[in-house]
Design a protein around this motif. Structure first.
Motif, PDB file in Angstrom:
ATOM      1  N   SER A 153       0.816  -1.203   0.027  1.00 51.25           N
ATOM      2  CA  SER A 153      -0.033  -0.067  -0.111  1.00 51.25           C
ATOM      3  C   SER A 153       0.819   1.259  -0.164  1.00 51.25           C
ATOM      4  CB  SER A 153      -1.014   0.031   1.169  1.00 51.25           C
ATOM      5  OG  SER A 153      -0.370  -0.076   2.465  1.00 51.25           O
ATOM      6  N   GLU A 196       0.468   5.327   1.377  1.00 52.79           N
ATOM      7  CA  GLU A 196      -0.276   6.176   2.101  1.00 52.79           C
ATOM      8  C   GLU A 196       0.218   7.517   1.902  1.00 52.79           C
ATOM      9  OE1 GLU A 196      -0.119   5.006   6.173  1.00 52.79           O
ATOM     10  OE2 GLU A 196      -1.131   3.109   5.790  1.00 52.79           O
ATOM     11  N   ARG A 211      -5.111   6.787   0.450  1.00 55.23           N
ATOM     12  CA  ARG A 211      -4.264   5.487   0.489  1.00 55.23           C
ATOM     13  C   ARG A 211      -4.732   4.633  -0.778  1.00 55.23           C
ATOM     14  NH1 ARG A 211      -3.909   1.385   5.535  1.00 55.23           N
ATOM     15  NH2 ARG A 211      -2.845  -0.208   4.299  1.00 55.23           N
ATOM     16  N   CYS A 263      -4.075   0.575  -2.001  1.00 55.29           N
ATOM     17  CA  CYS A 263      -4.002  -0.805  -1.178  1.00 55.29           C
ATOM     18  C   CYS A 263      -4.195  -1.916  -2.121  1.00 55.29           C
ATOM     19  CB  CYS A 263      -4.619  -0.877   0.308  1.00 55.29           C
ATOM     20  SG  CYS A 263      -4.189  -2.392   1.212  1.00 55.29           S
ATOM     21  N   PRO A 306      -2.755  -6.071   3.844  1.00 56.83           N
ATOM     22  CA  PRO A 306      -1.688  -5.270   4.407  1.00 56.83           C
ATOM     23  C   PRO A 306      -1.251  -6.047   5.603  1.00 56.83           C
ATOM     24  CG  PRO A 306      -3.780  -4.217   4.726  1.00 56.83           C
ATOM     25  CD  PRO A 306      -3.970  -5.347   3.893  1.00 56.83           C
ATOM     26  N   THR A 349       4.138  -1.310   3.329  1.00 59.49           N
ATOM     27  CA  THR A 349       3.622   0.114   3.201  1.00 59.49           C
ATOM     28  C   THR A 349       4.451   1.140   3.129  1.00 59.49           C
ATOM     29  OG1 THR A 349       1.624  -0.843   4.729  1.00 59.49           O
ATOM     30  CG2 THR A 349       1.672   1.604   4.576  1.00 59.49           C
TER      31      THR A 349
END
Length: 100
Positions: free
Chosen positions: A22, A24, A30, A32, A36, A43
């Motif tokens: 993902s 952010e 975000r 994804c 996650p 991330t």
């Protein structure tokens, strides 16, 4: 900037649909793909639009500079992220009109 990274995320997902990752963004937005919480998930957190612009302009070098400068946070498996970037040719310069 976010739009470019959302396209990159889509390309990464298409290159490896089973990958869990993902992005952010600085404003809470975000993107994804996958789970996650998966052990191999990664991330990437962009702290500012300036960081995103720097990475787009400088590829993996910009990524490294942003990470070591604290402008980018990474949680999870760095190898997954780098592998996906290599698979989509993230660091390859675009073709010039003459090359096309």
């Amino acid at each position: 900037m976010k739009g470019a990274f959302k396209k990159i995320a889509t390309m990464m997902h298409q290159a490896e649909p089973e990958a869990n990752f993902s992005f952010e963004f600085w404003d809470g937005d975000r993107v994804c793909y996958g789970d996650p919480s998966h052990p191999g998930a990664v991330t990437l957190r962009f702290k500012s639009p300036r960081t995103a612009k720097h990475i787009l302009a400088n590829g993996f070098l910009g990524f490294g500079e942003a990470y070591t400068g604290g402008d980018l946070e990474l949680e999870g498996d760095l190898q997954t992220l780098l592998r996906l970037g290599i698979r989509i040719g993230f660091d390859q310069p675009p073709l010039s009109p003459l090359q096309r």
